[in-house]
Design a protein around this motif. Structure first.
Motif, PDB file in Angstrom:
ATOM      1  N   PHE A 145      68.498 -22.734  26.122  1.00 22.02           N
ATOM      2  CA  PHE A 145      69.471 -23.226  27.101  1.00 22.02           C
ATOM      3  C   PHE A 145      69.275 -24.707  27.415  1.00 22.02           C
ATOM      4  CE2 PHE A 145      69.992 -18.648  28.023  1.00 22.02           C
ATOM      5  CZ  PHE A 145      71.376 -18.575  27.897  1.00 22.02           C
ATOM      6  N   LYS A 146      68.059 -25.214  27.291  1.00 22.61           N
ATOM      7  CA  LYS A 146      67.855 -26.653  27.465  1.00 22.61           C
ATOM      8  C   LYS A 146      68.636 -27.434  26.415  1.00 22.61           C
ATOM      9  CE  LYS A 146      63.323 -26.858  29.760  1.00 22.61           C
ATOM     10  NZ  LYS A 146      61.894 -27.282  29.625  1.00 22.61           N
ATOM     11  N   LEU A 147      68.626 -26.955  25.183  1.00 26.98           N
ATOM     12  CA  LEU A 147      69.377 -27.621  24.117  1.00 26.98           C
ATOM     13  C   LEU A 147      70.879 -27.481  24.333  1.00 26.98           C
ATOM     14  CD1 LEU A 147      67.235 -26.547  21.023  1.00 26.98           C
ATOM     15  CD2 LEU A 147      67.387 -28.838  22.011  1.00 26.98           C
ATOM     16  N   ILE A 148      71.319 -26.300  24.750  1.00 27.39           N
ATOM     17  CA  ILE A 148      72.744 -26.093  25.023  1.00 27.39           C
ATOM     18  C   ILE A 148      73.221 -27.036  26.125  1.00 27.39           C
ATOM     19  CG2 ILE A 148      74.420 -24.459  25.989  1.00 27.39           C
ATOM     20  CD1 ILE A 148      73.821 -23.804  23.137  1.00 27.39           C
ATOM     21  N   ASP A 149      72.397 -27.196  27.173  1.00 28.92           N
ATOM     22  CA  ASP A 149      72.793 -28.037  28.304  1.00 28.92           C
ATOM     23  C   ASP A 149      72.895 -29.513  27.930  1.00 28.92           C
ATOM     24  OD1 ASP A 149      72.997 -25.878  29.963  1.00 28.92           O
ATOM     25  OD2 ASP A 149      70.996 -26.089  30.830  1.00 28.92           O
ATOM     26  N   LYS A 150      72.241 -29.911  26.854  1.00 27.84           N
ATOM     27  CA  LYS A 150      72.299 -31.301  26.429  1.00 27.84           C
ATOM     28  C   LYS A 150      73.488 -31.600  25.516  1.00 27.84           C
ATOM     29  CE  LYS A 150      67.288 -32.121  26.717  1.00 27.84           C
ATOM     30  NZ  LYS A 150      66.061 -32.445  25.941  1.00 27.84           N
ATOM     31  N   LEU A 151      74.203 -30.565  25.097  1.00 28.06           N
ATOM     32  CA  LEU A 151      75.346 -30.781  24.214  1.00 28.06           C
ATOM     33  C   LEU A 151      76.395 -31.658  24.885  1.00 28.06           C
ATOM     34  CD1 LEU A 151      76.114 -27.347  22.491  1.00 28.06           C
ATOM     35  CD2 LEU A 151      75.380 -29.465  21.384  1.00 28.06           C
ATOM     36  N   LYS A 152      76.825 -32.669  24.170  1.00 28.24           N
ATOM     37  CA  LYS A 152      77.885 -33.549  24.664  1.00 28.24           C
ATOM     38  C   LYS A 152      79.232 -32.990  24.208  1.00 28.24           C
ATOM     39  CE  LYS A 152      75.002 -37.696  24.786  1.00 28.24           C
ATOM     40  NZ  LYS A 152      74.792 -39.070  24.269  1.00 28.24           N
ATOM     41  N   TYR A 153      79.634 -31.923  24.880  1.00 29.45           N
ATOM     42  CA  TYR A 153      80.903 -31.282  24.576  1.00 29.45           C
ATOM     43  C   TYR A 153      81.432 -30.701  25.880  1.00 29.45           C
ATOM     44  CZ  TYR A 153      84.366 -29.162  21.504  1.00 29.45           C
ATOM     45  OH  TYR A 153      85.541 -28.856  20.862  1.00 29.45           O
ATOM     46  N   PRO A 154      82.736 -30.789  26.116  1.00 25.76           N
ATOM     47  CA  PRO A 154      83.280 -30.308  27.405  1.00 25.76           C
ATOM     48  C   PRO A 154      82.886 -28.856  27.673  1.00 25.76           C
ATOM     49  CG  PRO A 154      84.967 -31.493  26.157  1.00 25.76           C
ATOM     50  CD  PRO A 154      83.787 -31.345  25.245  1.00 25.76           C
ATOM     51  N   ARG A 155      82.200 -28.627  28.781  1.00 25.71           N
ATOM     52  CA  ARG A 155      81.682 -27.294  29.068  1.00 25.71           C
ATOM     53  C   ARG A 155      82.812 -26.276  29.242  1.00 25.71           C
ATOM     54  NH1 ARG A 155      76.637 -24.992  30.447  1.00 25.71           N
ATOM     55  NH2 ARG A 155      75.869 -26.855  29.433  1.00 25.71           N
ATOM     56  N   HIS A 156      83.941 -26.714  29.790  1.00 24.64           N
ATOM     57  CA  HIS A 156      85.046 -25.780  30.004  1.00 24.64           C
ATOM     58  C   HIS A 156      85.709 -25.362  28.701  1.00 24.64           C
ATOM     59  CE1 HIS A 156      87.245 -29.600  29.668  1.00 24.64           C
ATOM     60  NE2 HIS A 156      88.310 -28.881  29.377  1.00 24.64           N
ATOM     61  N   LYS A 157      85.334 -26.018  27.593  1.00 22.69           N
ATOM     62  CA  LYS A 157      85.855 -25.652  26.281  1.00 22.69           C
ATOM     63  C   LYS A 157      84.891 -24.724  25.530  1.00 22.69           C
ATOM     64  CE  LYS A 157      89.775 -27.943  25.758  1.00 22.69           C
ATOM     65  NZ  LYS A 157      91.047 -27.291  25.360  1.00 22.69           N
TER      66      LYS A 157
END
Length: 406
Positions: free
Chosen positions: A152-164
């Motif tokens: 989840f740390k890696l997922i949270d760093k993703l630069k992609y719109p979270r609502h997408k």
């Protein structure tokens, strides 16, 4: 440093005991001898600190690590969101008031085809198209509790719109608290988390296959077909349950160590049906030296030699990469076999550590074979099946992600 402090304390105690011992003569307890003893203990302490610093593998300065670039930018490619009206799957005679077919093309249609297109024109506004730029992240997990924090740390760093982003897990045959932790994570993100941290959807599915294999047997050739078949079943169960109207599907392993925050945009920029980066792992090659090498040998390109091997196989022979007791060498070209200037290359097999797939590939019926398809199952079988159906399968040999060392 705690060990060094302990040695120092022992030295001080021993000196004190030496001074206080009544059996030693007064001449021994002279200031000169006292100073010499303290100096000797101090030197011993310094030597112990130096030894600990040079022998501990946690001190990075003393370990030689061959570090390759973490990733290479998608050279020459700039991802641009596509207008939603261009993503309809239905061929339309008239699209929102303007013709989408040339006169010459229309002349080639039969009267029945013209009627079909006219009907499509009438109903297209009510058609549910894929949500533009939406992403579904899929991860099958088994006894993965110890890896979820990193995941989840890696997922949270993703630069992609979270609502997408929608995210879904399949928990199978787990005996630890993987499922409990995922349920807690869902509550954290979707209920207690801030609005900007919430996913579009967060799903946790459970399907057991009652398959168990000791870890030390994971890479035995004799166990691979059964193991990979169960993995294929898990993947098929997950994508068929979780996929709704997303436009992209991203398969991520539950135990990755690193991937760039902008990797999704970078990979989407290539606009390929199936695309994988190069998954590396750090391996110890000597006492003080670690080196990055290929982890995912399931991503490969056929060669003339590998094709000749395939021609000699029996119909029910299973091909697998890099296993200890495999009866043959496949002679395929892996991701480390390409040059530094080869940004993107066609592949014939892919792994599942980090695989970006256009959702219409899965919707067209391309899943993960649980039977031998061209001598492959699971992810490599998926790649073979996708290619036979006309989809492109590619790899980024110089765009690196890292798997944990296990």
């Amino acid at each position: 440093m705690n060990a060094a402090k302990a040695i120092k304390d022992v030295c001080v105690i021993r000196v004190s005991q030496f001074m206080a011992n009544g059996r030693w003569t007064r001449s021994v307890r002279t200031p000169v001898v006292k100073f010499a003893l303290v100096l000797a203990c101090g030197l011993l302490m310094l030597l112990s600190v130096q030894y600990l610093n040079t022998s501990s593998p946690s001190v990075k300065e003393e370990i030689e690590i061959d570090v390759e670039p973490k990733y290479v930018e998608a050279l020459g490619y700039d991802y641009q969101p596509q207008p939603k009206e261009e993503k309809s799957w239905l061929p339309k005679l008239i699209s929102y008031g303007r013709s989408s077919w040339s006169v010459s093309e229309l002349d080639s249609f039969s009267d029945e085809s013209r009627n079909i297109l006219k009907n499509d024109q009438d109903i297209s506004p009510q058609t549910l198209d894929p949500d533009n730029d939406s992403l579904l992240i899929l991860t099958p997990v088994k006894n993965s509790a110890k890896h979820l924090t990193k995941y989840f740390k890696l997922i949270d760093k993703l630069k992609y719109p979270r609502h997408k982003i929608s995210i879904a897990f399949l928990v199978s045959d787990s005996t630890d608290n993987t499922q409990q932790l995922l349920i807690q994570a869902k509550k954290k993100y979707q209920e207690r988390g801030s609005e900007k941290m919430r996913f579009k959807r967060f799903e946790v599915f459970r399907q057991d296959f009652f398959y168990s294999l000791p870890r030390k047997q994971r890479h035995l050739y004799s166990k691979q077909l059964g193991r990979r078949t169960v993995m294929a079943r898990a993947r098929n169960y997950l994508w068929t349950r979780a996929l709704e109207n997303e436009q992209w599907v991203l398969w991520i392993d539950g135990d990755l160590d690193y991937y760039p925050p902008n990797i999704v945009h970078d990979m989407m920029a290539y606009d390929k049906d199936v695309l994988v980066p190069n998954c590396l792992v750090s391996r110890q090659i000597s006492k003080f030296r670690w080196q990055y090498g290929v982890y995912d040998f399931n991503s490969w390109q056929e060669t003339p030699r590998s094709i000749s091997v395939v021609k000699k196989l029996n119909e029910d022979d299973f091909m697998i990469e890099g296993d200890e007791d495999a009866p043959f060498i496949t002679h395929r070209k892996y991701m480390n076999g390409f040059g530094k200037d080869e940004t993107i290359v066609p592949l014939d097999g892919v792994g599942g550590t980090f695989t970006l797939v256009k959702a219409h590939v899965h919707r067209s019926g391309i899943g993960f074979p649980t039977w031998l398809f061209q001598h492959q199952v699971e992810t490599e079988g998926f790649a073979k099946l996708a290619k036979v159906n006309g989809f492109g399968v590619f790899g980024l040999p110089n765009y690196n992600i890292h798997h944990i060392h296990n």
